[in-house]
Design a protein around this motif. Structure first.
Motif, PDB file in Angstrom:
ATOM      1  N   ALA A  78      52.858 104.282  47.785  1.00 46.62           N
ATOM      2  CA  ALA A  78      52.701 105.714  47.514  1.00 46.62           C
ATOM      3  C   ALA A  78      51.943 106.425  48.628  1.00 46.62           C
ATOM      4  CB  ALA A  78      51.979 105.913  46.184  1.00 46.62           C
ATOM      5  N   CYS A  79      51.000 105.712  49.249  1.00 42.27           N
ATOM      6  CA  CYS A  79      50.210 106.367  50.296  1.00 42.27           C
ATOM      7  C   CYS A  79      50.754 106.070  51.688  1.00 42.27           C
ATOM      8  CB  CYS A  79      48.745 105.956  50.217  1.00 42.27           C
ATOM      9  SG  CYS A  79      48.418 104.260  50.737  1.00 42.27           S
ATOM     10  N   ALA A  80      51.861 105.324  51.762  1.00 46.80           N
ATOM     11  CA  ALA A  80      52.418 104.977  53.068  1.00 46.80           C
ATOM     12  C   ALA A  80      52.953 106.199  53.805  1.00 46.80           C
ATOM     13  CB  ALA A  80      53.526 103.943  52.907  1.00 46.80           C
ATOM     14  N   GLY A  81      53.417 107.202  53.043  1.00 43.91           N
ATOM     15  CA  GLY A  81      53.936 108.398  53.692  1.00 43.91           C
ATOM     16  C   GLY A  81      52.881 109.120  54.495  1.00 43.91           C
ATOM     17  N   ALA A  82      51.654 109.123  53.982  1.00 46.99           N
ATOM     18  CA  ALA A  82      50.587 109.831  54.684  1.00 46.99           C
ATOM     19  C   ALA A  82      50.007 109.011  55.830  1.00 46.99           C
ATOM     20  CB  ALA A  82      49.475 110.195  53.691  1.00 46.99           C
ATOM     21  N   LEU A  83      49.960 107.711  55.648  1.00 47.24           N
ATOM     22  CA  LEU A  83      49.315 106.853  56.646  1.00 47.24           C
ATOM     23  C   LEU A  83      50.285 106.197  57.602  1.00 47.24           C
ATOM     24  CD1 LEU A  83      46.684 105.066  54.365  1.00 47.24           C
ATOM     25  CD2 LEU A  83      46.338 107.063  55.828  1.00 47.24           C
ATOM     26  N   GLY A  84      51.530 106.100  57.192  1.00 45.30           N
ATOM     27  CA  GLY A  84      52.507 105.377  58.001  1.00 45.30           C
ATOM     28  C   GLY A  84      52.596 103.929  57.567  1.00 45.30           C
ATOM     29  N   LYS A  85      53.717 103.320  57.887  1.00 38.88           N
ATOM     30  CA  LYS A  85      53.927 101.941  57.494  1.00 38.88           C
ATOM     31  C   LYS A  85      53.076 100.995  58.334  1.00 38.88           C
ATOM     32  CE  LYS A  85      58.650 102.586  55.833  1.00 38.88           C
ATOM     33  NZ  LYS A  85      60.068 102.143  55.940  1.00 38.88           N
ATOM     34  N   GLY A  86      52.825  99.825  57.773  1.00 42.60           N
ATOM     35  CA  GLY A  86      52.072  98.805  58.500  1.00 42.60           C
ATOM     36  C   GLY A  86      50.583  98.908  58.355  1.00 42.60           C
ATOM     37  N   GLN A  87      50.096  99.803  57.513  1.00 38.46           N
ATOM     38  CA  GLN A  87      48.667  99.953  57.301  1.00 38.46           C
ATOM     39  C   GLN A  87      48.196  99.037  56.170  1.00 38.46           C
ATOM     40  OE1 GLN A  87      46.566 101.806  59.148  1.00 38.46           O
ATOM     41  NE2 GLN A  87      48.293 102.390  60.468  1.00 38.46           N
ATOM     42  N   ALA A  88      46.973  98.531  56.313  1.00 36.33           N
ATOM     43  CA  ALA A  88      46.398  97.690  55.267  1.00 36.33           C
ATOM     44  C   ALA A  88      46.019  98.541  54.062  1.00 36.33           C
ATOM     45  CB  ALA A  88      45.176  96.951  55.793  1.00 36.33           C
ATOM     46  N   LEU A  89      45.889  97.893  52.947  1.00 36.54           N
ATOM     47  CA  LEU A  89      45.578  98.595  51.702  1.00 36.54           C
ATOM     48  C   LEU A  89      44.244  99.328  51.782  1.00 36.54           C
ATOM     49  CD1 LEU A  89      46.596  98.978  48.749  1.00 36.54           C
ATOM     50  CD2 LEU A  89      45.179  97.018  48.143  1.00 36.54           C
ATOM     51  N   GLU A  90      43.293  98.768  52.529  1.00 38.35           N
ATOM     52  CA  GLU A  90      41.966  99.386  52.606  1.00 38.35           C
ATOM     53  C   GLU A  90      41.996 100.797  53.181  1.00 38.35           C
ATOM     54  OE1 GLU A  90      42.767  96.392  53.609  1.00 38.35           O
ATOM     55  OE2 GLU A  90      41.127  94.935  53.468  1.00 38.35           O
ATOM     56  N   ALA A  91      43.047 101.104  53.926  1.00 38.05           N
ATOM     57  CA  ALA A  91      43.122 102.424  54.548  1.00 38.05           C
ATOM     58  C   ALA A  91      43.569 103.506  53.576  1.00 38.05           C
ATOM     59  CB  ALA A  91      44.078 102.381  55.744  1.00 38.05           C
ATOM     60  N   CYS A  92      44.053 103.136  52.406  1.00 34.09           N
ATOM     61  CA  CYS A  92      44.552 104.118  51.445  1.00 34.09           C
ATOM     62  C   CYS A  92      43.407 104.840  50.744  1.00 34.09           C
ATOM     63  CB  CYS A  92      45.432 103.434  50.396  1.00 34.09           C
ATOM     64  SG  CYS A  92      47.003 102.805  51.037  1.00 34.09           S
ATOM     65  N   PRO A  93      43.436 106.156  50.690  1.00 38.25           N
ATOM     66  CA  PRO A  93      42.406 106.883  49.937  1.00 38.25           C
ATOM     67  C   PRO A  93      42.568 106.651  48.436  1.00 38.25           C
ATOM     68  CG  PRO A  93      44.129 108.383  50.699  1.00 38.25           C
ATOM     69  CD  PRO A  93      44.414 107.061  51.337  1.00 38.25           C
ATOM     70  N   GLY A  94      41.456 106.627  47.726  1.00 36.64           N
ATOM     71  CA  GLY A  94      41.486 106.396  46.292  1.00 36.64           C
ATOM     72  C   GLY A  94      41.516 104.929  45.908  1.00 36.64           C
ATOM     73  N   LEU A  95      41.285 104.068  46.885  1.00 39.66           N
ATOM     74  CA  LEU A  95      41.333 102.629  46.596  1.00 39.66           C
ATOM     75  C   LEU A  95      40.214 102.211  45.647  1.00 39.66           C
ATOM     76  CD1 LEU A  95      42.534  99.835  47.135  1.00 39.66           C
ATOM     77  CD2 LEU A  95      41.004  99.644  49.110  1.00 39.66           C
ATOM     78  N   ALA A  96      39.055 102.853  45.750  1.00 41.20           N
ATOM     79  CA  ALA A  96      37.934 102.482  44.897  1.00 41.20           C
ATOM     80  C   ALA A  96      38.281 102.636  43.424  1.00 41.20           C
ATOM     81  CB  ALA A  96      36.704 103.328  45.253  1.00 41.20           C
ATOM     82  N   GLU A  97      39.010 103.703  43.102  1.00 43.38           N
ATOM     83  CA  GLU A  97      39.402 103.901  41.707  1.00 43.38           C
ATOM     84  C   GLU A  97      40.411 102.839  41.259  1.00 43.38           C
ATOM     85  OE1 GLU A  97      39.295 106.167  43.999  1.00 43.38           O
ATOM     86  OE2 GLU A  97      37.727 107.548  43.319  1.00 43.38           O
ATOM     87  N   MET A  98      41.258 102.420  42.169  1.00 42.40           N
ATOM     88  CA  MET A  98      42.240 101.381  41.846  1.00 42.40           C
ATOM     89  C   MET A  98      41.581 100.029  41.590  1.00 42.40           C
ATOM     90  SD  MET A  98      45.380 102.469  41.707  1.00 42.40           S
ATOM     91  CE  MET A  98      46.310 100.968  41.962  1.00 42.40           C
ATOM     92  N   LEU A  99      40.411  99.822  42.170  1.00 41.86           N
ATOM     93  CA  LEU A  99      39.731  98.538  42.050  1.00 41.86           C
ATOM     94  C   LEU A  99      38.671  98.523  40.966  1.00 41.86           C
ATOM     95  CD1 LEU A  99      39.326  97.546  45.808  1.00 41.86           C
ATOM     96  CD2 LEU A  99      41.174  97.003  44.229  1.00 41.86           C
ATOM     97  N   ALA A 100      38.721  99.499  40.080  1.00 46.56           N
ATOM     98  CA  ALA A 100      37.762  99.515  38.969  1.00 46.56           C
ATOM     99  C   ALA A 100      37.982  98.280  38.100  1.00 46.56           C
ATOM    100  CB  ALA A 100      37.935 100.782  38.143  1.00 46.56           C
ATOM    101  N   ALA A 101      36.903  97.805  37.498  1.00 44.03           N
ATOM    102  CA  ALA A 101      36.950  96.582  36.675  1.00 44.03           C
ATOM    103  C   ALA A 101      38.029  96.700  35.604  1.00 44.03           C
ATOM    104  CB  ALA A 101      35.593  96.340  36.038  1.00 44.03           C
ATOM    105  N   PRO A 102      38.795  95.602  35.362  1.00 47.03           N
ATOM    106  CA  PRO A 102      38.656  94.259  35.965  1.00 47.03           C
ATOM    107  C   PRO A 102      39.531  94.033  37.188  1.00 47.03           C
ATOM    108  CG  PRO A 102      40.208  94.131  34.174  1.00 47.03           C
ATOM    109  CD  PRO A 102      39.803  95.584  34.284  1.00 47.03           C
TER     110      PRO A 102
END
Length: 266
Positions: free
Chosen positions: A163-187
């Motif tokens: 979903a965030c590849a359009g903004a960042l471009g292909k080949g980017q690691a997951l850590e570069a995606c904004p909003g990752l912290a919310e995706m990693l909420a427990a568990p």
């Protein structure tokens, strides 16, 4: 055969006797069973070395613990526990004042029982490890399994990354995606952290599916290496190493007991 074994063990215990005399822990003119007990203690410590090494390395790894639980560690501990049980039982047999034949038979029973316990537990672990390995390699993602939960988490993260590849471009690691912290909420953070560790440890991608794009290790990934297959091989290797070390000790200990049972001066 018995005469040769008696001569062999006499030479071993005579050597230990004079070593103890030189160390000043025993007088030269005193006979006793200290040499026999010393030999058993040294042998048990030496034979326990590799299973204990596996306890702190292979059996204690993150991947082994997740997929096999604590069983590999418990199997590693069977070896020193069984060996020390025999070492402690030998003085008790001597104190009981059995006849020479009865003492030798009881000693043989102790050695064989300890050896059988090690071989049995190692075979059981090997069976369990192969079952888990086959499940990861050939039945990854089946309902009710840990691999299903891992695959679901991977799909969730892969969808977020797409979903965030359009903004960042292909080949980017997951850590570069904004909003990752919310995706990693427990568990989810725990599963995502493990997926990242698997990718880094095995240079793999995806989980249950081949040729998937890596989430974290985008530069060092080996094309076509599926993480579930790498994990299956690792689980099988861990189970095999632990089983081989403990089962091998059990066989050696049983053979040692047989040879000592043939010793006339036991």
């Amino acid at each position: 055969m018995g005469r040769r074994m008696t001569e062999f063990w006499d030479s071993i215990f005579d050597g230990l006797h004079w070593q103890m005399v030189q160390m000043g822990v025993k007088r030269a003119d005193v006979d006793g069973a200290e040499e026999f007990y010393m030999f058993l203690l040294i042998a048990s410590l030496c034979l326990s070395a590799f299973p204990m090494l596996c306890y702190f390395t292979v059996a204690g790894s993150m991947h082994s613990t997740l997929w096999l639980g604590m069983e590999p560690r418990y199997v590693c501990l069977v070896a020193p526990a069984a060996l020390m049980a025999v070492v402690l039982a030998m003085p008790l047999l001597r104190c009981a004042h059995f006849s020479n034949r009865s003492a030798r038979l009881l000693a043989l029973l102790c050695f064989l029982t300890a050896g059988a316990s090690m071989v049995t537990t190692s075979v059981h672990l090997e069976t369990v490890a192969l079952g888990v390995s086959e499940s990861l390699i050939y039945h990854c993602g089946e309902p009710g399994t840990i691999s299903q939960r891992m695959e679901e988490e991977w799909r969730r993260l892969d969808g977020f990354r797409t979903a965030c590849a359009g903004a960042l471009g292909k080949g980017q690691a997951l850590e570069a995606c904004p909003g990752l912290a919310e995706m990693l909420a427990a568990p989810h953070g725990v599963y995502a952290g493990y997926l990242q560790a698997v990718e880094l440890d095995f240079r793999c991608s995806g989980f249950c599916h081949f040729w998937a794009s890596p989430l974290f290790n985008v530069e060092l990934v080996e094309a076509g290496r599926r993480c579930a297959s790498s994990l299956g091989s690792e689980v099988a290797r861990s189970g095999h190493l632990v089983s081989l070390s403990v089962g091998g000790v059990g066989v050696v200990w049983a053979l040692l007991g047989v040879s000592l049972a043939l010793y006339d001066n036991l």
